[in-house]
Design a protein around this motif. Structure first.
Motif, PDB file in Angstrom:
ATOM      1  N   ARG A 175       0.851  -1.187   0.000  1.00 53.71           N
ATOM      2  CA  ARG A 175       0.000   0.000   0.000  1.00 53.71           C
ATOM      3  C   ARG A 175       0.894   1.246   0.000  1.00 53.71           C
ATOM      4  O   ARG A 175       1.723   1.420   0.889  1.00 53.71           O
ATOM      5  CB  ARG A 175      -0.915   0.015   1.216  1.00 53.71           C
ATOM      6  CG  ARG A 175      -1.790   1.270   1.320  1.00 53.71           C
ATOM      7  CD  ARG A 175      -2.651   1.242   2.579  1.00 53.71           C
ATOM      8  NE  ARG A 175      -3.653   0.173   2.510  1.00 53.71           N
ATOM      9  CZ  ARG A 175      -4.405  -0.190   3.556  1.00 53.71           C
ATOM     10  NH1 ARG A 175      -4.244   0.422   4.729  1.00 53.71           N
ATOM     11  NH2 ARG A 175      -5.292  -1.160   3.422  1.00 53.71           N
ATOM     12  N   ASP A 176       0.699   2.087  -1.015  1.00 52.86           N
ATOM     13  CA  ASP A 176       1.503   3.311  -1.144  1.00 52.86           C
ATOM     14  C   ASP A 176       2.993   3.001  -1.084  1.00 52.86           C
ATOM     15  O   ASP A 176       3.788   3.737  -0.480  1.00 52.86           O
ATOM     16  CB  ASP A 176       1.142   4.320  -0.041  1.00 52.86           C
ATOM     17  CG  ASP A 176      -0.315   4.743  -0.107  1.00 52.86           C
ATOM     18  OD1 ASP A 176      -0.848   4.820  -1.229  1.00 52.86           O
ATOM     19  OD2 ASP A 176      -0.921   4.982   0.954  1.00 52.86           O
ATOM     20  N   GLY A 177       3.352   1.873  -1.712  1.00 55.59           N
ATOM     21  CA  GLY A 177       4.765   1.507  -1.784  1.00 55.59           C
ATOM     22  C   GLY A 177       5.310   0.833  -0.548  1.00 55.59           C
ATOM     23  O   GLY A 177       6.476   0.416  -0.521  1.00 55.59           O
ATOM     24  N   GLN A 178       4.500   0.679   0.506  1.00 54.07           N
ATOM     25  CA  GLN A 178       4.958   0.093   1.755  1.00 54.07           C
ATOM     26  C   GLN A 178       4.340  -1.290   1.961  1.00 54.07           C
ATOM     27  O   GLN A 178       3.159  -1.503   1.684  1.00 54.07           O
ATOM     28  CB  GLN A 178       4.589   0.998   2.937  1.00 54.07           C
ATOM     29  CG  GLN A 178       5.190   2.393   2.870  1.00 54.07           C
ATOM     30  CD  GLN A 178       6.710   2.367   2.844  1.00 54.07           C
ATOM     31  OE1 GLN A 178       7.331   1.633   3.615  1.00 54.07           O
ATOM     32  NE2 GLN A 178       7.307   3.145   1.955  1.00 54.07           N
ATOM     33  N   PRO A 179       5.145  -2.261   2.489  1.00 56.11           N
ATOM     34  CA  PRO A 179       4.599  -3.591   2.755  1.00 56.11           C
ATOM     35  C   PRO A 179       3.658  -3.566   3.959  1.00 56.11           C
ATOM     36  O   PRO A 179       3.850  -2.816   4.911  1.00 56.11           O
ATOM     37  CB  PRO A 179       5.847  -4.432   3.041  1.00 56.11           C
ATOM     38  CG  PRO A 179       6.878  -3.450   3.489  1.00 56.11           C
ATOM     39  CD  PRO A 179       6.582  -2.171   2.768  1.00 56.11           C
TER      40      PRO A 179
END
Length: 477
Positions: free
Chosen positions: A367-371
């Motif tokens: 999500r938004d580049g974050q795991p």
């Protein structure tokens, strides 16, 4: 001149010898084989026979294991009454004049596996017994018995039957999750109706889920020969334990062209789970996240900061769904479920279809580049919906999810499962077997999405329907 004469004589002699040899061979081929014992001097040397042991170790054989397995594998015979259509329809005079019957009996042959001797339970493939009017089972000892249908699951191609017999032999069931690529396996069935046949090979792959035209998939792939008639038979390990139900072979020229070393079996763990559900209620209940997804292509991957185009991106989360309870949002990318990599939207749908209702699922999300890891319990997929529950204009019709085999062919939508005669839906032109591809109520890909579209009933209800090979629009009034 002398040289030429010598050459001519040599050729003449060779021709004469060749003719003599050919005549001799022809006489030998025409002579019937004699049953007399060969002279002692002509006996084959002992080294020509396979030794019983090598360095004191007996030669390995599958025979002892197969003596335990073979009695548990049966032949399944089905009969179906098929209506005979004529250019003159149902004209009884025409049929009587030309001797055309109204129906014929279609027969087919497959295999099955006894998995519970005390209760007479037999597992087979759904496609072996689907639409059959009569099913009988022939045991390895020659007994033929009428089978009672217990239940089926078309989406995993499993069917369960019961036979009223004593002194049955069942195959012990192994944990198919322990199978590894390279393990030796043996396939037993009745290919082409020739009789009980054994073939062997190795596990070529596990977790195959990309076969066209099949339902929810988690196949064991093997190079043991699997041909038409093997369907529903046993795939066993070298201990004689059931690891799979043989279900399909792949050949670009069609299954009747024969085996080319690409056979597929349903894992025993999956088959046992389906069997247990069918025994309890006769139906299989599956879980769902209640979300819509699409594939992550290169453009989406770049926009979301993913290193490669892989996973299923969430496009819609239905209110009250398992996905909503987990906190999933549109734009989330699901990369794995319960540790199993998710390559695309089809892989996620396949994963959900293999889970029972209320199963716990751990999702690896970006999500938004974050795991991010989310955990949720799946919610049961409704088997069918009455049209009147959705909208009064659909009264008299019932809707169900498309069979997975149709989805594998690229279709998305819902199936019209039944339409009552003279109902409101029937008067608008809806027919049993129609596939609803789209509706003015909103976008959808399955039954859950179709239902969600009626949260706010549309002023005009128009359905785009596929009937056979033609599609068109129906305005529901």
């Amino acid at each position: 001149m002398k040289t030429a004469t010598r050459t001519l004589l040599a050729l003449t002699a060779a021709a004469a010898f060749g003719g003599f040899a050919a005549t001799g061979m022809q006489l030998m081929l025409q002579r019937p084989a004699a049953a007399e014992p060969a002279p002692a001097a002509a006996a084959a040397p002992a080294i020509a026979a396979l030794p019983a042991a090598v360095n004191g170790t007996p030669m390995p054989s599958l025979a002892p294991m197969l003596k335990r397995v073979l009695p548990a594998v049966v032949s399944v015979n089905t009969k179906q009454r098929v209506r005979v259509n004529t250019p003159f329809g149902d004209d009884p005079v025409f049929r009587r004049m030309f001797g055309i019957p109204q129906e014929r009996i279609a027969q087919s042959l497959g295999s099955g596996v006894i998995v519970d001797a005390a209760r007479g339970l037999v597992l087979t493939n759904n496609h072996v017994v689907e639409d059959a009017d009569e099913v009988s089972v022939t045991l390895a000892d020659g007994r033929t018995l009428k089978a009672e249908f217990v239940g089926n699951d078309a989406d995993t191609d499993i069917a369960l039957m019961r036979i009223p017999a004593q002194e049955l032999t069942a195959i012990p069931v192994a944990n198919s999750d322990r199978l590894q690529i390279g393990d030796f396996v043996v396939a037993v069935g009745n290919p082409f109706g020739v009789g009980q046949t054994v073939t062997s090979g190795i596990v070529s792959a596990i977790g195959r889920n990309n076969l066209p035209g099949a339902g929810f998939q988690n196949f064991i792939q093997t190079d043991a020969s699997i041909n038409p008639g093997n369907s529903g038979g046993a795939l066993v390990n070298l201990n004689g334990e059931l690891v799979g139900i043989n279900t399909a072979s792949f050949n670009p020229r069609g299954s009747m062209a024969g085996n080319i070393g690409l056979g597929f079996a349903i894992p025993s763990n999956l088959a046992s789970n389906i069997k247990d559900q069918l025994l309890v209620g006769g139906v299989v209940r599956r879980g769902t996240l209640g979300i819509d997804t699409q594939d992550v292509d290169a453009r989406i991957a770049a926009a979301l900061g993913l290193a490669q185009p892989r996973g299923a991106v969430v496009t819609r989360v239905y209110p009250g769904s398992a996905g909503a309870a987990a906190g999933l949002k549109p734009g989330d990318v699901i990369l794995a479920a319960n540790g199993e990599p998710i390559a695309d939207a089809e892989a996620l749908r396949n994963f959900q279809g293999l889970q029972p209702a209320n199963a716990r699922v751990a999702l690896d999300v970006r999500r938004d580049g974050q795991p991010l890891q989310l955990t949720t319990g799946l919610r049961e997929v409704p088997k069918a919906l009455a049209g009147a529950q959705l909208d009064a204009r659909l009264a008299g019709a019932s809707f169900a999810d498309l069979p997975e085999s149709l989805r594998r062919q690229g279709l998305a939508g819902v199936l019209v499962e039944q339409v009552e005669r003279d109902s409101r839906a029937a008067r608008s032109g809806l027919r049993k077997g129609d596939v609803v591809l789209a509706a003015s109520s909103g976008d959808f890909t399955d039954l859950g999405g179709f239902r969600a579209g009626f949260a706010a009933p549309p002023p005009q209800l128009v359905l785009r329907v596929l009937r056979g090979r033609s599609s068109g629009q129906l305005q529901m009034r």
